[in-house]
Structures are given as C-alpha cells and as structure tokens.
Design an enzyme around this catalytic site. Structure first.
Site, mmCIF file in Angstrom:
data_model
loop_
_atom_site.group_PDB
_atom_site.id
_atom_site.type_symbol
_atom_site.label_atom_id
_atom_site.label_comp_id
_atom_site.label_asym_id
_atom_site.label_seq_id
_atom_site.Cartn_x
_atom_site.Cartn_y
_atom_site.Cartn_z
ATOM 1 N N GLU A 1 0.974 4.394 7.346
ATOM 2 C CA GLU A 1 -0.024 3.854 6.435
ATOM 3 C C GLU A 1 -0.659 4.972 5.593
ATOM 4 O O GLU A 1 -0.534 6.150 5.934
ATOM 5 C CB GLU A 1 -1.115 3.146 7.252
ATOM 6 C CG GLU A 1 -0.594 2.042 8.170
ATOM 7 C CD GLU A 1 -0.156 0.771 7.442
ATOM 8 O OE1 GLU A 1 0.225 0.844 6.266
ATOM 9 O OE2 GLU A 1 -0.184 -0.298 8.066
ATOM 10 N N HIS B 1 3.258 1.985 2.171
ATOM 11 C CA HIS B 1 3.714 2.465 3.475
ATOM 12 C C HIS B 1 5.237 2.349 3.609
ATOM 13 O O HIS B 1 5.869 1.513 2.973
ATOM 14 C CB HIS B 1 2.968 1.782 4.639
ATOM 15 C CG HIS B 1 3.395 0.386 4.969
ATOM 16 N ND1 HIS B 1 2.636 -0.441 5.759
ATOM 17 C CD2 HIS B 1 4.485 -0.351 4.637
ATOM 18 C CE1 HIS B 1 3.262 -1.593 5.897
ATOM 19 N NE2 HIS B 1 4.375 -1.567 5.231
ATOM 20 N N ASN C 1 0.820 -1.226 0.000
ATOM 21 C CA ASN C 1 0.000 0.000 0.000
ATOM 22 C C ASN C 1 0.851 1.271 0.000
ATOM 23 O O ASN C 1 0.333 2.359 0.182
ATOM 24 C CB ASN C 1 -0.944 -0.009 1.214
ATOM 25 C CG ASN C 1 -0.179 -0.029 2.541
ATOM 26 O OD1 ASN C 1 1.047 0.025 2.557
ATOM 27 N ND2 ASN C 1 -0.903 -0.100 3.628
HETATM 28 P P1 PGA Z 1 8.257 -6.963 3.454
HETATM 29 O O1 PGA Z 1 7.549 -5.739 4.173
HETATM 30 O O2 PGA Z 1 9.706 -6.620 3.387
HETATM 31 O O3 PGA Z 1 8.001 -8.133 4.369
HETATM 32 O O4 PGA Z 1 7.646 -7.101 2.110
HETATM 33 C C1 PGA Z 1 7.871 -4.452 3.768
HETATM 34 C C2 PGA Z 1 6.974 -3.472 4.466
HETATM 35 O O5 PGA Z 1 5.809 -3.794 4.740
HETATM 36 O O6 PGA Z 1 7.426 -2.339 4.712
#
Ligand code: PGA
Length: 241
Positions: free
Chosen positions: A143, A138, A136
C-alpha cells in the site's frame, strides 16, 4: 516499460495469456508469480482454453501468489487460495505441491513470511510475475508509503483497498484489515513483469506509475526501475497517459 494499449478487457486478457503461454513453452519449468482480483480473471480463462487445446502444459510449472488475506483459511470462499483453485488451478494440470500461496492462518506469521520468501529464492526467483494495480497504485498488497526494501511481510490494508475489495464480501466489516504480501523487493527481483489494468478507475494510478515520480506514495512507480516490465492496459486505463 513497454506499453501495450488495447481496445478492451478481452484483448488485454488474450495478450497477457499469450505472454504467459510463451513463457511456459520456452521454459516448461517456469516459476510464475500470480495475482488475484478481477483483472487477471480473463487471462486465466484464456490460459485454461490453451491448456484444453493442448497448447500449454503446466505439469512442471511452479507458482507463487502475490498475497493472501490474514486470518482467512484456504477453504474460505473469499481467500485467494480458494480464488486460485476455482479460477485456475482446478482446471489445469499444475501439481498441488508446486502451488505456493502464503498461509493467512499460520500461527507464526513472521516465520511464514520468511519461509515464503526463502521458497521463492530457493527456486531461483520468479520468471514471470503478473500484477494488477490498485486504484491507490498498490501492487500485491504493498500500500502507499510502503518501504521499497520490504520482502514478504504482514501488511495493514489501506482504507481504499478495504473499500474496493468489500465488493467481494457481504459487508465492509468482513473485509480483513491485514494481509501477507510479497514485498516490493520480492516483486522487483522477478525476471519479467506484466502489469495489467482496465477501466477509468485505474487511469490515475497508471499515469502516476508510468509518468509520475518514483515514490512509495505510488508503490507501482518503482516498476520504472525494472528492466523488463510490459504494461497491458485498455484505452480507459490509458486515458491519462
Ligand atoms: P482488481 O484488483 O483486479 O480487482 O481491480 C487489483 C488490485 O487491487 O491489485
């Protein structure tokens, strides 16, 4: 933003580790901003290798992690405290007192957030911040629709984040719904930033971050305004650019 597109996850990890290692070699008392999740795991493995080969020394390095789940103690295997210990800290010579991770179990969360922010500022800010990115958009746990002015604070996790992070828990109900996260302002004050992403699922977020409008709907898009961001991504994550 500087863009480096590589073939795969291993190449991304190697390049990122080389940048972190150069930072430490040039400034042995660097303040590193660290991230959790799947993305930086390979980079941490590379850094451990370099440490074992005596190429880098963490004895004067200080670290600040981006975030921690609210309510999870540092002994909880799902906490980011635990993750950092298992995946990096126990393998290198960083000093315990130089490790900073928000305390998700602090009684006074507001005071904990203020204090965390102050500790970063007292060190003169972060020299090199590592970031992953959520599907998304973030960064940290900032968020969509976050205010860009926020410093370290308690956040409500987005449904997409809870769903995505449920892979680390036995069930989705066990995923905390809140976290303490550095704010966008905290992140933007870092001197240098490396953003890492791999895989098709991150392509849209990367496109919006690099080519889209700067909007709180894509928190990472604010990075367009930072003057030293290196984006290291694989071909799949770059597929929409
Ligand atoms: P991920 O998470 O490295 O497990 O894909 C990244 C994030 O949500 O910032």
């Amino acid at each position: 933003m500087r863009l480096i597109v590589v073939d795969d996850y291993n190449k991304m990890s190697e390049k990122a580790a080389i940048m972190v290692a150069s930072q430490i070699i040039l400034k042995p008392n660097s303040i590193l901003g660290l991230a959790t999740g799947d993305t930086p795991l390979g980079m941490y493995k590379e850094l451990i290798k370099m440490y074992n080969n005596k190429e880098i020394d963490f004895s004067n390095v200080k670290s600040f992690n981006l975030d921690e789940y609210y309510g999870l103690s540092k002994n909880n295997a799902q906490s980011y405290n635990y993750y950092m210990k298992e995946n990096l800290f126990k393998h290198i010579n960083i000093k315990e007192e130089n490790i900073n991770i928000p305390d998700g179990t602090a009684k006074d969360i507001e005071a904990e957030c203020k204090n965390y922010e102050k500790r970063i500022q007292d060190q003169g800010g972060i020299d090199l911040q590592i970031l992953g990115i959520g599907v998304n958009g973030h960064i940290g746990f900032n968020e969509p629709d976050i205010t860009f002015e926020a410093e370290t604070h308690l956040v409500n996790l987005d449904e997409k984040t809870i769903e995505s992070n449920s892979r680390f828990f036995d069930s989705i109900e066990e995923v905390p719904t809140k976290a303490i996260s550095m704010g966008i302002k905290t992140i933007m004050h870092s001197k240098r930033i490396i953003l890492l992403a791999c895989g098709e699922s991150k392509a849209e977020a990367i496109f919006k971050t690099m080519k889209g409008k700067i909007t709180p709907k894509t928190p990472a898009s604010i990075l367009q305004l930072h003057n030293d961001v290196t984006v290291i991504i694989d071909k799949e994550a770059a597929s929409k650019l």
